[in-house]
Structure formats: structure tokens, C-alpha cells
Design an enzyme around this catalytic site. Structure first.
Site, short mmCIF file in Angstrom:
data_model
loop_
_atom_site.label_atom_id
_atom_site.label_comp_id
_atom_site.label_asym_id
_atom_site.label_seq_id
_atom_site.Cartn_x
_atom_site.Cartn_y
_atom_site.Cartn_z
N PHE A 178 0.84 -1.19 0.00
CA PHE A 178 0.00 0.00 0.00
C PHE A 178 0.88 1.24 0.00
O PHE A 178 1.76 1.39 0.84
CB PHE A 178 -0.91 0.02 1.23
CG PHE A 178 -1.99 -1.03 1.16
CD1 PHE A 178 -3.27 -0.72 0.74
CD2 PHE A 178 -1.70 -2.34 1.51
CE1 PHE A 178 -4.25 -1.69 0.66
CE2 PHE A 178 -2.68 -3.33 1.44
CZ PHE A 178 -3.95 -3.00 1.01
N CYS A 232 -5.95 15.42 0.15
CA CYS A 232 -7.25 15.07 -0.41
C CYS A 232 -8.02 16.33 -0.71
O CYS A 232 -7.86 17.34 -0.01
CB CYS A 232 -8.04 14.17 0.55
SG CYS A 232 -9.54 13.48 -0.23
N CYS A 290 -14.36 13.84 4.10
CA CYS A 290 -15.43 12.90 4.45
C CYS A 290 -15.39 12.61 5.94
O CYS A 290 -14.32 12.33 6.50
CB CYS A 290 -15.28 11.61 3.66
SG CYS A 290 -15.32 11.89 1.88
N CYS A 316 -13.68 9.26 7.12
CA CYS A 316 -12.35 8.93 6.62
C CYS A 316 -11.43 8.56 7.79
O CYS A 316 -11.46 9.18 8.85
CB CYS A 316 -11.77 10.11 5.85
SG CYS A 316 -10.19 9.69 5.08
N ASP A 317 -10.57 7.55 7.55
CA ASP A 317 -9.66 7.08 8.60
C ASP A 317 -8.20 7.46 8.34
O ASP A 317 -7.29 6.88 8.91
CB ASP A 317 -9.78 5.56 8.76
CG ASP A 317 -9.48 4.79 7.48
OD1 ASP A 317 -9.13 5.42 6.46
OD2 ASP A 317 -9.61 3.56 7.50
N THR A 318 -7.96 8.46 7.50
CA THR A 318 -6.59 8.86 7.16
C THR A 318 -6.37 10.33 7.48
O THR A 318 -7.19 11.17 7.17
CB THR A 318 -6.33 8.64 5.65
OG1 THR A 318 -6.56 7.28 5.34
CG2 THR A 318 -4.91 9.00 5.28
N HIS A 328 -9.75 -6.10 7.02
CA HIS A 328 -8.52 -5.78 7.74
C HIS A 328 -8.83 -5.32 9.16
O HIS A 328 -8.08 -5.62 10.09
CB HIS A 328 -7.69 -4.75 6.98
CG HIS A 328 -8.43 -3.50 6.65
ND1 HIS A 328 -9.47 -3.45 5.75
CD2 HIS A 328 -8.27 -2.23 7.11
CE1 HIS A 328 -9.92 -2.21 5.66
NE2 HIS A 328 -9.22 -1.47 6.48
#
Length: 182
Positions: free
Chosen positions: A23, A29, A33, A36-38, A176
């Protein structure tokens, strides 16, 4: 390129669930959102040679370029160079910007109200929050596979019920997270 992180794991979502993959999570970005987890602001500037050296440390040649939004940084030269290095390139995008030519697999996670600017989509993967996903799907008839994903497994029963009533959708779980891997 500004890179948030590079890691090796199993693809946890969508068509390639369970596939060993490297990855390449890019920073930045153009959307915000709520689910979002980032953290899109973290990251370090890396040259292509530095990125390739880190990618090459892992045995898989299935590369998932994700983010943030990869279309803000990914270009045709980088895609060509990754192919020359032997990578199958899967990009996970929100679809609001065109992608460079040559990407092997396009996963689009469209967002409500955002215009899709892609010419090719292999899979649509929507985090289902009860929104009108049929309207989104109709606006992207070029997609081959259609996935709905519960929001962090908080609305799984609702998502499954929707899919049972609309069987052109398939379920995508964040496996995951379910098996506690990155």
C-alpha cells in the site's frame, strides 16, 4: 511525492479482498469525508527512487495506491515507471479528478454530490450511509463491479438488507479491521 505511509498487508476491501498487496498511501485530499480514517496532512516528501526502494522490500507486486486522493499526485510517468518495475497498479480514488493512463485497476469510492471525472472504473465501492446509491451507480455505468460497504461495520444489517433487495450490489467488509491487521 508526499507519502503518508507505505506498508504491506492484505487488501481488506472490494474485489481483491484477501490479496497480499503493498500500500502506497499518498497525502492530501480534495474532499473532507466525516468517516475517513486517514490524516491527509501527515507525510514525507519522497523521490520516486526512495518510494521504489521501500516498495521493493515486500514480495508482492500488487500495489494499491490510495490516500488521501491519489489523483492529486499520481502521474503517467510514475505509472509507467511502476509498471517497468513489475507492479500491477490498483488505484483507490474518489473519482473527482482524471487519472493518468495505464492504471491496471480503478476502484472508485464516489461521494454524494461530487462529480465523477473518470472514463474507466473497474469497481465502485461505496460506504453505505443510507444515501441514494442507485443514482450514484446510474451516473457510472462503465463500472464492472458494484460494492456497498458498511461504515466501520456500524450499519452492517442495514447494508445487507439493502443488498438483498438490490442484488446487483455486493457486500464489501473492512476485513482488515475485522481481523485486526493494517
Amino acid at each position: 511525492m508526499k507519502v503518508n505511509e507505505i506498508f504491506y498487508s492484505l487488501q481488506g476491501e472490494g474485489y481483491f479482498t484477501g490479496t497480499p498487496a503493498v500500500f502506497l498511501r499518498l497525502s492530501g485530499c480534495n474532499l473532507k469525508c466525516s468517516f475517513c480514517d486517514t490524516d491527509h496532512h501527515d507525510g514525507e516528501e519522497l523521490s520516486f527512487a526512495e518510494i521504489l526502494a521501500r516498495l521493493s522490500a515486500y514480495p508482492s507486486r500488487h500495489l494499491v495506491v490510495t490516500g488521501g486522493e491519489p489523483s492529486l499526485q499520481l502521474d503517467e510517468t510514475t505509472v509507467d515507471s511502476l509498471h517497468e518495475a513489475g507492479y500491477f497498479i490498483q488505484v483507490e480514488t474518489n473519482g473527482t479528478n482524471p487519472l493518468p493512463e495505464g492504471i491496471d485497476w480503478v476502484t472508485c469510492s464516489p461521494k454524494q454530490g461530487a462529480e465523477c471525472r473518470l472514463k474507466r472504473i473497474d469497481e465502485i465501492k461505496i460506504v453505505y450511509l443510507g444515501q441514494d446509491v442507485e443514482q450514484i451507480a446510474l451516473s457510472m455505468p462503465m463500472a464492472t463491479h458494484y460494492f456497498l460497504q458498511p461504515c466501520s461495520c456500524s450499519n452492517t444489517a442495514e447494508t445487507v438488507s439493502y443488498i438483498l433487495a438490490h442484488p446487483h450490489w455486493r457486500l464489501s467488509l473492512q476485513t482488515h479491521k475485522l481481523i485486526d491487521i493494517q
